[in-house]
Design a protein around this motif. Structure first.
Motif, PDB file in Angstrom:
ATOM      1  N   ILE A 147      25.514  36.081  60.237  1.00 20.76           N
ATOM      2  CA  ILE A 147      25.580  36.940  61.423  1.00 20.76           C
ATOM      3  C   ILE A 147      27.026  37.109  61.882  1.00 20.76           C
ATOM      4  CG2 ILE A 147      24.988  37.088  63.876  1.00 20.76           C
ATOM      5  CD1 ILE A 147      22.635  37.805  62.145  1.00 20.76           C
ATOM      6  N   ASP A 148      27.757  35.996  61.983  1.00 19.15           N
ATOM      7  CA  ASP A 148      29.094  36.036  62.575  1.00 19.15           C
ATOM      8  C   ASP A 148      30.195  36.432  61.598  1.00 19.15           C
ATOM      9  OD1 ASP A 148      28.106  35.349  65.027  1.00 19.15           O
ATOM     10  OD2 ASP A 148      28.765  33.253  64.967  1.00 19.15           O
ATOM     11  N   TYR A 151      28.220  40.003  58.703  1.00 21.18           N
ATOM     12  CA  TYR A 151      27.826  41.237  59.365  1.00 21.18           C
ATOM     13  C   TYR A 151      28.825  41.709  60.426  1.00 21.18           C
ATOM     14  CZ  TYR A 151      23.080  41.403  57.404  1.00 21.18           C
ATOM     15  OH  TYR A 151      22.000  41.516  56.569  1.00 21.18           O
ATOM     16  N   ALA A 152      29.174  40.841  61.360  1.00 32.00           N
ATOM     17  CA  ALA A 152      29.901  41.257  62.560  1.00 32.00           C
ATOM     18  C   ALA A 152      31.219  41.940  62.227  1.00 32.00           C
ATOM     19  CB  ALA A 152      30.144  40.062  63.468  1.00 32.00           C
ATOM     20  N   SER A 169      27.957  47.157  61.853  1.00 27.09           N
ATOM     21  CA  SER A 169      27.402  46.000  62.554  1.00 27.09           C
ATOM     22  C   SER A 169      28.386  45.478  63.593  1.00 27.09           C
ATOM     23  CB  SER A 169      27.065  44.884  61.557  1.00 27.09           C
ATOM     24  OG  SER A 169      26.089  45.305  60.627  1.00 27.09           O
ATOM     25  N   LYS A 171      28.857  42.580  67.000  1.00 24.40           N
ATOM     26  CA  LYS A 171      28.335  41.397  67.663  1.00 24.40           C
ATOM     27  C   LYS A 171      27.498  41.792  68.869  1.00 24.40           C
ATOM     28  CE  LYS A 171      31.448  37.619  66.429  1.00 24.40           C
ATOM     29  NZ  LYS A 171      32.307  36.520  66.938  1.00 24.40           N
ATOM     30  N   ILE A 178      23.362  40.267  66.480  1.00 20.09           N
ATOM     31  CA  ILE A 178      24.055  41.382  65.839  1.00 20.09           C
ATOM     32  C   ILE A 178      23.322  42.685  66.146  1.00 20.09           C
ATOM     33  CG2 ILE A 178      22.795  41.375  63.637  1.00 20.09           C
ATOM     34  CD1 ILE A 178      26.608  41.437  63.871  1.00 20.09           C
ATOM     35  N   HIS A 180      22.939  46.509  64.526  1.00 19.80           N
ATOM     36  CA  HIS A 180      23.206  47.355  63.367  1.00 19.80           C
ATOM     37  C   HIS A 180      22.989  48.821  63.772  1.00 19.80           C
ATOM     38  CE1 HIS A 180      23.014  43.744  60.902  1.00 19.80           C
ATOM     39  NE2 HIS A 180      21.786  43.507  61.320  1.00 19.80           N
TER      40      HIS A 180
END
Length: 248
Positions: A147-148, A151-152, A169, A171, A178, A180
């Motif tokens: 996630i961090d 993606y972010a 994506s 935060k 997250i 999107h």
């Protein structure tokens, strides 16, 4: 979340998803912990890809999803393949009128679409109610690292002949969350033009210890925690797999 547009694009976009690996993970855990299991609930079944694959393995499968559009696609696919799979539109936090099941699966990080800790806990409680004694709950979630750090702040793109997308994506407001933003461009043969569809998908994950705490408090025994389809969990693992057994 609005899946009206996304439901009909989902299978094409997920064409390279590792469904066979999910099936192998299911088979491995089933043989190890509940070798006689046959009655399976595919929770958050989406367009029914896993439901159909498990049916092809000879299991009695029920599919549940919140999206009416996803279920319409799933039902059509199952019928075209000759499988009579019962599909139900229900919230995973409030399962009722179904079961009991030998195994409940929540694959493809579907649990990460729940909006709060409360909903995750309610889902574990709901699953426990429809599981047989010693029944299994199998699920995977995004890691906090994914996630961090994966993606972010990143943007992904795909350019195909009939469908393209831009996926950005950001935060979210909560830790390990997250958002999107997806824009799809789908070729329409009748107009010879591309139609645009926009979607916002929100996901939230938690630490492994949080999931462990919620599972044990709900009455599950955690049998295994692994990463990325059978690997040991590390700081850079992206997908975490849980195997939990219903404890009475």
């Amino acid at each position: 979340m609005n899946y009206q547009s996304f439901a009909y694009l989902y299978d094409e976009l997920m064409d390279e998803a590792p469904y066979d690996k999910w099936v192998c993970f299911f088979q491995k855990q089933k043989e190890k912990y509940t070798p006689n299991a046959n009655n399976i609930l595919d929770l958050a079944c989406g367009t029914g890809e896993m439901s159909i694959r498990l049916s092809e393995q000879g299991y009695q499968v029920t599919g549940v999803d919140l999206s009416e559009d996803m279920l319409a696609v799933a039902n059509e696919k199952a019928m075209n393949k000759g499988y009579r799979i019962p599909f139900y539109q229900q919230n995973m936090t409030e399962l009722e009128g179904i079961g009991p099941f030998d195994i409940v699966v929540i694959f493809c990080d579907s649990l990460n679409y729940l909006a709060s800790e409360k909903e995750v806990i309610e889902t574990f409680q709901s699953v426990k109610r429809v599981l047989k004694p010693d029944g299994l709950l199998l699920f995977d979630v995004h890691s906090t690292y994914k996630i961090d750090s994966v993606y972010a702040g990143n943007t992904f793109a795909f350019n195909g002949d009939d469908i393209s997308y831009i996926w950005s994506s950001y935060k979210g407001e909560q830790p390990y969350s997250i958002e999107h933003e997806l824009s799809f461009f789908v070729f329409d043969e009748q107009t010879a033009q591309y139609d645009r569809y926009d979607e916002l998908h929100k996901q939230q994950t938690y630490t492994i210890n949080q999931y462990k705490h919620w599972l044990t408090n709900t009455g599950f025994t955690i049998q295994s925690i692994e990463a990325d389809f059978g690997e040991a969990v590390t700081d850079t693992s992206e997908r975490i797999f849980f195997t939990a057994q219903n404890r009475y």
